[in-house]
Design a protein around this motif. Sequence first.
Motif, mmCIF file in Angstrom:
data_model
loop_
_atom_site.group_PDB
_atom_site.id
_atom_site.type_symbol
_atom_site.label_atom_id
_atom_site.label_comp_id
_atom_site.label_asym_id
_atom_site.label_seq_id
_atom_site.Cartn_x
_atom_site.Cartn_y
_atom_site.Cartn_z
ATOM 1 N N ASP A 72 0.836 -1.203 0.000
ATOM 2 C CA ASP A 72 0.000 0.000 0.000
ATOM 3 C C ASP A 72 0.874 1.258 0.000
ATOM 4 O O ASP A 72 2.104 1.182 0.043
ATOM 5 N N ASN A 74 1.543 3.239 2.179
ATOM 6 C CA ASN A 74 2.324 3.410 3.402
ATOM 7 C C ASN A 74 3.458 2.387 3.498
ATOM 8 O O ASN A 74 4.140 2.310 4.515
ATOM 9 N N HIS A 78 0.362 -6.746 2.041
ATOM 10 C CA HIS A 78 -0.854 -7.509 2.283
ATOM 11 C C HIS A 78 -0.859 -8.672 1.301
ATOM 12 O O HIS A 78 -0.543 -8.488 0.127
ATOM 13 N N GLU A 92 -9.620 -7.401 -3.830
ATOM 14 C CA GLU A 92 -8.579 -7.057 -2.851
ATOM 15 C C GLU A 92 -7.962 -5.703 -3.162
ATOM 16 O O GLU A 92 -7.800 -4.859 -2.269
ATOM 17 N N THR A 94 -9.209 -3.243 -4.989
ATOM 18 C CA THR A 94 -10.220 -2.193 -4.825
ATOM 19 C C THR A 94 -10.404 -1.846 -3.350
ATOM 20 O O THR A 94 -10.493 -0.665 -2.986
ATOM 21 N N ASN A 95 -10.456 -2.854 -2.504
ATOM 22 C CA ASN A 95 -10.578 -2.607 -1.063
ATOM 23 C C ASN A 95 -9.419 -1.794 -0.523
ATOM 24 O O ASN A 95 -9.610 -0.868 0.267
ATOM 25 N N HIS A 96 -8.195 -2.106 -0.952
ATOM 26 C CA HIS A 96 -7.024 -1.357 -0.475
ATOM 27 C C HIS A 96 -7.003 0.048 -1.036
ATOM 28 O O HIS A 96 -6.623 0.991 -0.339
ATOM 29 N N ASN A 98 -9.613 1.856 -1.813
ATOM 30 C CA ASN A 98 -10.658 2.621 -1.137
ATOM 31 C C ASN A 98 -10.305 2.974 0.306
ATOM 32 O O ASN A 98 -10.852 3.922 0.859
ATOM 33 N N LYS A 99 -9.387 2.217 0.922
ATOM 34 C CA LYS A 99 -8.945 2.510 2.294
ATOM 35 C C LYS A 99 -7.975 3.677 2.334
ATOM 36 O O LYS A 99 -7.770 4.280 3.383
ATOM 37 N N GLN A 100 -7.336 3.963 1.220
ATOM 38 C CA GLN A 100 -6.297 4.992 1.184
ATOM 39 C C GLN A 100 -6.861 6.371 1.366
ATOM 40 O O GLN A 100 -7.793 6.818 0.946
#
Length: 100
Positions: A72, A74, A78, A92, A94-96, A98-100
């Motif tokens: 990611d 940071n 994962h 997977e 897309t989820n990461h 969207n968390k950013q």
Amino acid sequence: MLEFGHAKELPEELNTDVAFINICLDSHIESWKKIINTHRPAGENFFLNKSNGTIFKDNYDVYSYPNYFIIDKNGRTHPAARPSHQEKLVDELTNHINKQ
């Protein structure tokens, strides 16, 4: 190498700020060049010599090949599905994203 074909579709499907990187470890550079020229994998392709490969494997806990993971923004890693499991991998990623 069978995964290369599946991976070619991912950048187009995601259409977002994701970099796809292929890193070759524990191989001969001439063999790697031949594979890159033959299969033309999507993304950026890098060859690491033995000492740099060792550093990479130690830093990212790579114990087997092929190995797929998401890094990611940071710098955290994962686990990720292989490209042939495209629907799961897209979810997977897309989820990461969207968390950013």
